[in-house]
Design an enzyme around this catalytic site. Structure first.
Site, PDB file in Angstrom:
ATOM      1  CG  ASP A   8      -1.996   0.628   0.933  1.00 11.02           C
ATOM      2  OD1 ASP A   8      -2.419   1.484   0.053  1.00 11.02           O
ATOM      3  OD2 ASP A   8      -2.840   0.869   2.110  1.00 11.02           O
ATOM      4  CD  GLU A  10      -2.944   5.563   1.443  1.00  7.09           C
ATOM      5  OE1 GLU A  10      -3.875   5.863   0.716  1.00  7.09           O
ATOM      6  OE2 GLU A  10      -2.498   4.392   1.475  1.00  7.09           O
ATOM      7  CG  HIS A  61      -2.446   3.731  -3.198  1.00 10.34           C
ATOM      8  ND1 HIS A  61      -3.042   4.082  -1.990  1.00 10.34           N
ATOM      9  CD2 HIS A  61      -2.474   4.692  -4.088  1.00 10.34           C
ATOM     10  CE1 HIS A  61      -3.311   5.320  -1.989  1.00 10.34           C
ATOM     11  NE2 HIS A  61      -2.857   5.695  -3.138  1.00 10.34           N
ATOM     12  CG  HIS A 105      -2.806   3.257   5.870  1.00  6.48           C
ATOM     13  ND1 HIS A 105      -4.018   3.183   6.411  1.00  6.48           N
ATOM     14  CD2 HIS A 105      -2.653   2.823   4.593  1.00  6.48           C
ATOM     15  CE1 HIS A 105      -4.906   2.985   5.107  1.00  6.48           C
ATOM     16  NE2 HIS A 105      -4.291   2.812   4.172  1.00  6.48           N
ATOM     17  CG  HIS A 117      -7.441   5.991   4.712  1.00 14.01           C
ATOM     18  ND1 HIS A 117      -6.019   6.237   4.625  1.00 14.01           N
ATOM     19  CD2 HIS A 117      -7.586   5.005   3.776  1.00 14.01           C
ATOM     20  CE1 HIS A 117      -5.367   5.298   3.507  1.00 14.01           C
ATOM     21  NE2 HIS A 117      -6.380   4.936   3.179  1.00 14.01           N
ATOM     22  CD  GLU A 135      -6.576   0.476   3.628  1.00 18.83           C
ATOM     23  OE1 GLU A 135      -5.746   0.179   2.926  1.00 18.83           O
ATOM     24  OE2 GLU A 135      -7.164   1.495   3.630  1.00 18.83           O
TER      25      GLU A 135
END
Length: 164
Positions: A8, A10, A61, A105, A117, A135
């Site tokens: 990912d 972030e 992502h 993240h 998030h 996630e």
């Protein structure tokens, strides 16, 4: 040994602002370069530990088109773009011995964290069995129960360190 590296953006080292994660923003190319460099570091680590490994890298992502294919370590197989089964874990199958989550993240609402998030800014909370998860939580479930996934990871880690 087969390893799947799910990457990912972030949570990549050096990423601190959404301009580095959004294709329409001015710092996005810098974010892509950092993401690819971090993926390459993990790929190199897997091959250092297990020279005969089969390594798949899933771009995890947004549009799944962020890693720079021309700069990614050629020893790894890249999975990118949509549509694709298993989303962020594309490439996962019964032969996968280890899954490495890179650049993930903090979950939404997790307190002070860079770009925290869960899936999108519109989702405030994702719960499984009453627990708030980021996630990474739902992703690990693709390998079965958390206990089974942890057992598989332990076996893979022992193999990486030469312990049978």
């Amino acid at each position: 040994m087969k390893a799947l590296i799910s990457v990912d953006l972030e949570g990549i080292s050096g990423i601190v602002h959404s301009t580095e994660t959004n294709p329409d923003r001015y710092d996005y190319e810098r974010g892509r370069a950092l993401m690819t460099a971090e993926a390459n570091a993990v790929i190199a680590g897997v091959f250092d530990a297990e020279p005969d490994a089969v390594v798949w890298v899933a771009d995890a992502h947004g549009t799944f088109r962020n890693l720079l294919p021309e700069d990614l370590d050629r020893r790894a197989q890249l999975v990118r773009g949509k549509p694709r089964p298993l989303g962020m874990l594309a490439g996962l199958d019964e032969q996968t011995d280890a899954v490495l989550f890179v650049g993930y993240h903090a979950r939404a609402g997790a307190g002070p964290a860079v770009l925290a998030h869960t899936i999108s800014d519109a989702i405030l909370d994702v719960r499984m069995d009453g627990r708030s998860l980021g996630e990474i939580g739902p992703q690990r479930r693709h390998g079965g129960t958390p206990e089974r996934a942890c057992g598989s990871a332990q076996r893979g880690r022992r193999r990486l360190h030469g312990i049978q």
